[in-house]
Write an enzyme that holds these catalytic residues in place. Structure first.
Site, PDB file in Angstrom:
ATOM      1  N   VAL A  36      -6.985  -5.691 -20.198  1.00  0.00           N
ATOM      2  CA  VAL A  36      -6.082  -6.753 -19.733  1.00  0.00           C
ATOM      3  C   VAL A  36      -6.511  -7.253 -18.352  1.00  0.00           C
TER       4      VAL A  36
ATOM      5  N   ILE B  55      -1.296   0.548 -24.034  1.00  0.00           N
ATOM      6  CA  ILE B  55      -0.400   1.712 -24.024  1.00  0.00           C
ATOM      7  C   ILE B  55       1.063   1.320 -24.148  1.00  0.00           C
TER       8      ILE B  55
ATOM      9  N   THR C  65       2.038   4.736  -5.513  1.00  0.00           N
ATOM     10  CA  THR C  65       1.550   3.995  -4.350  1.00  0.00           C
ATOM     11  C   THR C  65       2.355   4.348  -3.108  1.00  0.00           C
TER      12      THR C  65
ATOM     13  N   SER D 141       7.417  -5.275  -3.304  1.00  0.00           N
ATOM     14  CA  SER D 141       7.108  -6.316  -4.301  1.00  0.00           C
ATOM     15  C   SER D 141       7.589  -5.809  -5.658  1.00  0.00           C
TER      16      SER D 141
ATOM     17  N   TYR E  94       5.738  -5.417  -8.109  1.00  0.00           N
ATOM     18  CA  TYR E  94       4.736  -4.424  -8.517  1.00  0.00           C
ATOM     19  C   TYR E  94       5.101  -3.054  -7.939  1.00  0.00           C
ATOM     20  N   HIS E  95       5.319  -3.019  -6.608  1.00  0.00           N
ATOM     21  CA  HIS E  95       5.626  -1.721  -5.986  1.00  0.00           C
ATOM     22  C   HIS E  95       6.905  -1.125  -6.589  1.00  0.00           C
TER      23      HIS E  95
ATOM     24  N   LYS F 238       6.408   0.908  -9.688  1.00  0.00           N
ATOM     25  CA  LYS F 238       5.955   2.287  -9.434  1.00  0.00           C
ATOM     26  C   LYS F 238       7.156   3.201  -9.132  1.00  0.00           C
TER      27      LYS F 238
ATOM     28  N   VAL G  16      -7.092   1.398  -1.178  1.00  0.00           N
ATOM     29  CA  VAL G  16      -8.451   1.938  -1.337  1.00  0.00           C
ATOM     30  C   VAL G  16      -9.465   0.902  -0.864  1.00  0.00           C
TER      31      VAL G  16
ATOM     32  N   LEU H 102      -9.097  -4.619   3.418  1.00  0.00           N
ATOM     33  CA  LEU H 102     -10.395  -4.359   4.069  1.00  0.00           C
ATOM     34  C   LEU H 102     -11.540  -4.949   3.229  1.00  0.00           C
TER      35      LEU H 102
ATOM     36  N   ARG I 251     -11.381  -7.553   1.452  1.00  0.00           N
ATOM     37  CA  ARG I 251     -11.354  -9.006   1.709  1.00  0.00           C
ATOM     38  C   ARG I 251     -12.018  -9.340   3.054  1.00  0.00           C
TER      39      ARG I 251
HETATM   40  P1  NAD Z   1      -7.495  -2.212 -12.024  1.00  0.00           P
HETATM   41  O1  NAD Z   1      -6.653  -3.374 -12.375  1.00  0.00           O
HETATM   42  O2  NAD Z   1      -8.907  -2.461 -11.618  1.00  0.00           O
HETATM   43  O3  NAD Z   1      -7.520  -1.182 -13.249  1.00  0.00           O
HETATM   44  C1  NAD Z   1      -6.417  -0.972 -14.101  1.00  0.00           C
HETATM   45  C2  NAD Z   1      -6.959  -0.797 -15.514  1.00  0.00           C
HETATM   46  O4  NAD Z   1      -5.865  -0.523 -16.391  1.00  0.00           O
HETATM   47  C3  NAD Z   1      -7.633  -2.068 -16.035  1.00  0.00           C
HETATM   48  O5  NAD Z   1      -8.892  -1.779 -16.595  1.00  0.00           O
HETATM   49  C4  NAD Z   1      -6.658  -2.596 -17.084  1.00  0.00           C
HETATM   50  O6  NAD Z   1      -7.294  -3.310 -18.124  1.00  0.00           O
HETATM   51  C5  NAD Z   1      -5.978  -1.316 -17.550  1.00  0.00           C
HETATM   52  N1  NAD Z   1      -4.623  -1.525 -18.081  1.00  0.00           N
HETATM   53  C6  NAD Z   1      -3.585  -2.156 -17.483  1.00  0.00           C
HETATM   54  N2  NAD Z   1      -2.521  -2.199 -18.297  1.00  0.00           N
HETATM   55  C7  NAD Z   1      -2.888  -1.560 -19.436  1.00  0.00           C
HETATM   56  C8  NAD Z   1      -2.225  -1.288 -20.661  1.00  0.00           C
HETATM   57  N3  NAD Z   1      -0.961  -1.704 -20.888  1.00  0.00           N
HETATM   58  N4  NAD Z   1      -2.885  -0.613 -21.634  1.00  0.00           N
HETATM   59  C9  NAD Z   1      -4.169  -0.195 -21.431  1.00  0.00           C
HETATM   60  N5  NAD Z   1      -4.858  -0.441 -20.288  1.00  0.00           N
HETATM   61  C10 NAD Z   1      -4.210  -1.115 -19.310  1.00  0.00           C
HETATM   62  O7  NAD Z   1      -6.705  -1.417 -10.890  1.00  0.00           O
HETATM   63  P2  NAD Z   1      -7.217  -0.281  -9.880  1.00  0.00           P
HETATM   64  O8  NAD Z   1      -7.399  -0.898  -8.543  1.00  0.00           O
HETATM   65  O9  NAD Z   1      -8.294   0.508 -10.496  1.00  0.00           O
HETATM   66  O10 NAD Z   1      -5.901   0.614  -9.781  1.00  0.00           O
HETATM   67  C11 NAD Z   1      -5.663   1.648 -10.719  1.00  0.00           C
HETATM   68  C12 NAD Z   1      -4.305   2.289 -10.443  1.00  0.00           C
HETATM   69  O11 NAD Z   1      -4.275   2.804  -9.117  1.00  0.00           O
HETATM   70  C13 NAD Z   1      -3.135   1.326 -10.561  1.00  0.00           C
HETATM   71  O12 NAD Z   1      -2.039   1.991 -11.164  1.00  0.00           O
HETATM   72  C14 NAD Z   1      -2.806   0.992  -9.128  1.00  0.00           C
HETATM   73  O13 NAD Z   1      -1.452   0.674  -9.002  1.00  0.00           O
HETATM   74  C15 NAD Z   1      -3.157   2.283  -8.414  1.00  0.00           C
HETATM   75  N6  NAD Z   1      -3.514   2.060  -7.005  1.00  0.00           N
HETATM   76  C16 NAD Z   1      -4.578   1.261  -6.679  1.00  0.00           C
HETATM   77  C17 NAD Z   1      -4.898   1.063  -5.338  1.00  0.00           C
HETATM   78  C18 NAD Z   1      -6.046   0.186  -4.898  1.00  0.00           C
HETATM   79  O14 NAD Z   1      -6.208  -0.021  -3.682  1.00  0.00           O
HETATM   80  N7  NAD Z   1      -6.851  -0.340  -5.817  1.00  0.00           N
HETATM   81  C19 NAD Z   1      -4.139   1.710  -4.343  1.00  0.00           C
HETATM   82  C20 NAD Z   1      -3.047   2.504  -4.724  1.00  0.00           C
HETATM   83  C21 NAD Z   1      -2.750   2.679  -6.056  1.00  0.00           C
HETATM   84  N1  USQ Z   2      -3.122  -8.388   4.386  1.00  0.00           N
HETATM   85  C1  USQ Z   2      -3.610  -9.166   5.427  1.00  0.00           C
HETATM   86  N2  USQ Z   2      -4.619 -10.043   5.139  1.00  0.00           N
HETATM   87  C2  USQ Z   2      -5.159 -10.177   3.891  1.00  0.00           C
HETATM   88  C3  USQ Z   2      -4.650  -9.371   2.851  1.00  0.00           C
HETATM   89  C4  USQ Z   2      -3.626  -8.487   3.136  1.00  0.00           C
HETATM   90  O1  USQ Z   2      -3.169  -9.075   6.568  1.00  0.00           O
HETATM   91  O2  USQ Z   2      -6.077 -10.991   3.721  1.00  0.00           O
HETATM   92  C5  USQ Z   2      -2.046  -7.404   4.669  1.00  0.00           C
HETATM   93  C6  USQ Z   2      -0.808  -7.540   3.792  1.00  0.00           C
HETATM   94  O3  USQ Z   2       0.099  -8.485   4.331  1.00  0.00           O
HETATM   95  C7  USQ Z   2      -0.268  -6.121   3.774  1.00  0.00           C
HETATM   96  C8  USQ Z   2      -1.529  -5.252   3.908  1.00  0.00           C
HETATM   97  O4  USQ Z   2      -2.568  -6.126   4.347  1.00  0.00           O
HETATM   98  O5  USQ Z   2       0.517  -5.904   4.922  1.00  0.00           O
HETATM   99  C9  USQ Z   2      -1.960  -4.590   2.614  1.00  0.00           C
HETATM  100  O6  USQ Z   2      -2.164  -5.579   1.619  1.00  0.00           O
HETATM  101  P1  USQ Z   2      -3.211  -5.330   0.431  1.00  0.00           P
HETATM  102  O7  USQ Z   2      -3.312  -6.598  -0.358  1.00  0.00           O
HETATM  103  O8  USQ Z   2      -4.460  -4.755   0.960  1.00  0.00           O
HETATM  104  O9  USQ Z   2      -2.493  -4.164  -0.387  1.00  0.00           O
HETATM  105  P2  USQ Z   2      -1.179  -4.149  -1.286  1.00  0.00           P
HETATM  106  O10 USQ Z   2      -0.727  -5.482  -1.684  1.00  0.00           O
HETATM  107  O11 USQ Z   2      -0.184  -3.265  -0.601  1.00  0.00           O
HETATM  108  O12 USQ Z   2      -1.687  -3.436  -2.608  1.00  0.00           O
HETATM  109  C10 USQ Z   2      -2.835  -2.578  -2.667  1.00  0.00           C
HETATM  110  C11 USQ Z   2      -3.196  -2.417  -4.134  1.00  0.00           C
HETATM  111  C12 USQ Z   2      -2.038  -1.733  -4.847  1.00  0.00           C
HETATM  112  C13 USQ Z   2      -1.695  -0.435  -4.144  1.00  0.00           C
HETATM  113  C14 USQ Z   2      -1.415  -0.658  -2.667  1.00  0.00           C
HETATM  114  C15 USQ Z   2      -1.294   0.644  -1.905  1.00  0.00           C
HETATM  115  O13 USQ Z   2      -3.470  -3.686  -4.724  1.00  0.00           O
HETATM  116  O14 USQ Z   2      -2.409  -1.483  -6.201  1.00  0.00           O
HETATM  117  O15 USQ Z   2      -0.580   0.141  -4.740  1.00  0.00           O
HETATM  118  O16 USQ Z   2      -2.543  -1.341  -2.078  1.00  0.00           O
HETATM  119  S1  USQ Z   2      -0.038   0.580  -0.647  1.00  0.00           S
HETATM  120  O17 USQ Z   2      -0.294  -0.611   0.183  1.00  0.00           O
HETATM  121  O18 USQ Z   2      -0.124   1.793   0.103  1.00  0.00           O
HETATM  122  O19 USQ Z   2       1.221   0.437  -1.334  1.00  0.00           O
END
Ligand code: NAD
Ligand code: USQ
Length: 433
Positions: A34, A75, A144, A179, A181-182, A185, A211, A239, A241
């Site tokens: 997806v 899923i 998260t 959000s 999204y959050h 979780k 990450v 970061l 970005r």
């Molecule tokens: P991502 O979008 O790159 O990967 C998610 C994967 O899950 C994708 O390959 C997608 O196709 C699959 N997926 C989503 N819904 C599905 C479904 N219904 N059935 C089967 N597959 C499905 O995201 P990511 O950055 O790898 O993040 C993975 C997890 O870690 C997420 O739950 C995210 O919330 C969490 N997380 C990510 C970060 C970050 O900075 N990337 C930080 C904190 C938490």
């Molecule tokens: N931000 C900027 N400039 C940008 C992008 C973001 O200042 O160009 C700021 C945002 O306003 C926010 C912070 O950076 O205050 C973090 O934003 P982000 O887009 O890096 O992260 P976020 O939206 O919180 O989501 C990401 C992942 C999500 C994960 C989350 C961990 O996409 O899957 O759950 O980080 S956490 O932030 O700890 O909840």
């Protein structure tokens, strides 16, 4: 151990699959792609080209000699998920398979709905499937740090001891997510904790920070093993970005005051944290929470680090303060505990200018692929109907020149989302593909 990685085609899931396989685990993947479809919806694309899952798996088998099983499906389809779990018989499930973008979840009603259905129903299905078919399996769930928000007191790891009217208890730490999204979780966490309590399941909820990074020891072995790298205004994290912005001479986009503080970690530490959780399972019936990050930074500090590192390489990076599209505290107290993974043996890769330097080099290799039009953040938290699709300037100009009516960006987004939603609601054949 037999480990099933749900979301194993994603940014973190794919390198996790290889990390676990390289460390002696037998790994299966569940994914419905997806995330790749959502790129089509949004007009976004990974900076680094990513190969189809079949190619990734075949390449990994060729290089490592290790087999990986795959189950392609959604899923939120309970029959599909159940069949995958019964067929694979995992000792642990790592659940990465959710819609993970906060901006995407705030686009409009349709996108909030998709995010919460996809995430909450998917996780609830896992809980039921485990209870019915694999009750001893350890669920390692990616949560998260954003579940907690930014309270004016220290953030504990999942639970806080409270004294109230002369009585004491240890209760789940209060949640103030930022959000839809959050919020998904938070809903997941409640469902998992409940299932552990009433059904005796075991789970680790990993409240992960943001990450950064793109390379792990496995992704660098072959270009076909690379993982995705997002930098646009919907999927890119802060970061990652800034580094792309520095390379293409775009100002580094600090939102608002820039004092927003978050927990961060290197992608290599994500791999190890998840492995440590798997190797040290909780008891049956136990629900535990680890705060999974290694360092705290303000988003301005990160911009400054990227600016200085870029300057040393002759890149003329500069920082701009953008109007914040999000509703969030921009100046606040933040002190989150994160000792439990360290206690299990995590040795963090701390953020250094050397790491940023190597990210800038890697990004420079793919500079020609950057779509500048996808850098702005289109999604405003205050609005209930935001545009979702980026349109390349060349196409926009061509269409305008030809007098064509541009489709509404919101409409384009809804078409794909409606399709995905229909898929979720209708696909009930339960086949493992
Ligand atoms: P991502 O979008 O790159 O990967 C998610 C994967 O899950 C994708 O390959 C997608 O196709 C699959 N997926 C989503 N819904 C599905 C479904 N219904 N059935 C089967 N597959 C499905 O995201 P990511 O950055 O790898 O993040 C993975 C997890 O870690 C997420 O739950 C995210 O919330 C969490 N997380 C990510 C970060 C970050 O900075 N990337 C930080 C904190 C938490
Ligand atoms: N931000 C900027 N400039 C940008 C992008 C973001 O200042 O160009 C700021 C945002 O306003 C926010 C912070 O950076 O205050 C973090 O934003 P982000 O887009 O890096 O992260 P976020 O939206 O919180 O989501 C990401 C992942 C999500 C994960 C989350 C961990 O996409 O899957 O759950 O980080 S956490 O932030 O700890 O909840």
């Amino acid at each position: 151990m037999k480990v099933l990685v749900i979301g194993g085609d994603g940014y973190l899931g794919w390198p996790q699959v290889m990390h676990l396989s390289a460390n002696g685990h037998y790994v299966g993947i569940v994914d419905n792609f997806v995330r790749r479809a959502l790129d089509v919806e949004c007009g976004t694309e990974s900076l680094i080209p990513i190969y189809p899952l079949e190619t990734r798996i075949a390449t990994w088998e060729e290089i490592s000699g290790n087999r990986i099983e795959s189950f392609v499906g959604d899923i939120t389809n309970f029959d599909f998920l159940t069949n995958a779990i019964r067929s694979f018989e995992p000792d642990a499930i790592v659940h990465y398979g959710e819609q993970r973008s906060a901006p995407y979840s705030m686009v409009n009603h349709d996108h909030a709905l998709f995010t919460q259905i996809n995430n909450v129903v998917g996780t609830l299905n896992i809980l039921y499937a485990l209870k019915e078919h694999r009750p001893e399996c350890h669920l390692v769930k990616l949560g998260t740090m954003g579940e907690y928000g930014t309270p004016n007191i220290d953030i504990e790891e999942g639970f806080i001891e409270i004294s109230h009217n002369g009585r004491r208890d240890v209760l789940p730490y209060p949640k103030q997510p930022g959000s839809f999204y959050h919020l998904s979780k938070v809903h997941d966490s409640h469902n998992i904790m409940f299932a552990c309590r009433v059904w005796g399941l075991r789970s680790t909820d990993l409240n992960q920070g943001v990450v950064y990074g793109v390379e792990t020891p496995q992704t660098v072995l072959d270009e076909r093993l690379a993982t995705r790298f997002d930098y646009d205004g919907i999927w890119g994290t802060v970061l990652n970005r800034y580094c792309v912005e520095a390379v293409i001479h775009h100002p580094l986009t600090v939102f608002g005051e820039g004092e927003q503080t978050r927990g961060f970690l290197d992608i290599r530490d994500t791999m190890r944290c998840v492995e440590l959780a798997i190797l040290n399972p909780p008891a049956l019936g136990e629900y535990r929470v680890f705060n999974q990050f290694t360092e705290q930074f303000t988003v301005r500090e990160l911009a400054e680090l990227v600016r200085q590192t870029a300057h040393k390489k002759g890149l003329p990076a500069r920082i701009v303060r953008e109007k914040n599209p999000r509703v969030e505290q921009e100046v606040h107290y933040y002190n989150a505990k994160h000792v439990r993974l360290i206690d299990l043996g995590l040795e963090p890769h701390c953020l250094t200018d050397t790491l940023v330097d190597s990210m800038l080099d890697k990004i420079s290799e793919y500079k020609h692929r950057v779509r500048v039009e996808t850098i702005p953040s289109l999604v405003n938290w205050r609005m209930t109907n935001n545009p979702t699709r980026y349109i390349a300037p060349s196409r926009r100009h061509a269409e305008q020149a030809a007098g064509a009516k541009l489709p509404s960006e919101g409409d384009l987004g809804s078409v794909v989302s409606a399709h995905l939603r229909k898929q979720i609601l209708n696909s009930r054949d339960g086949k493992v593909g």
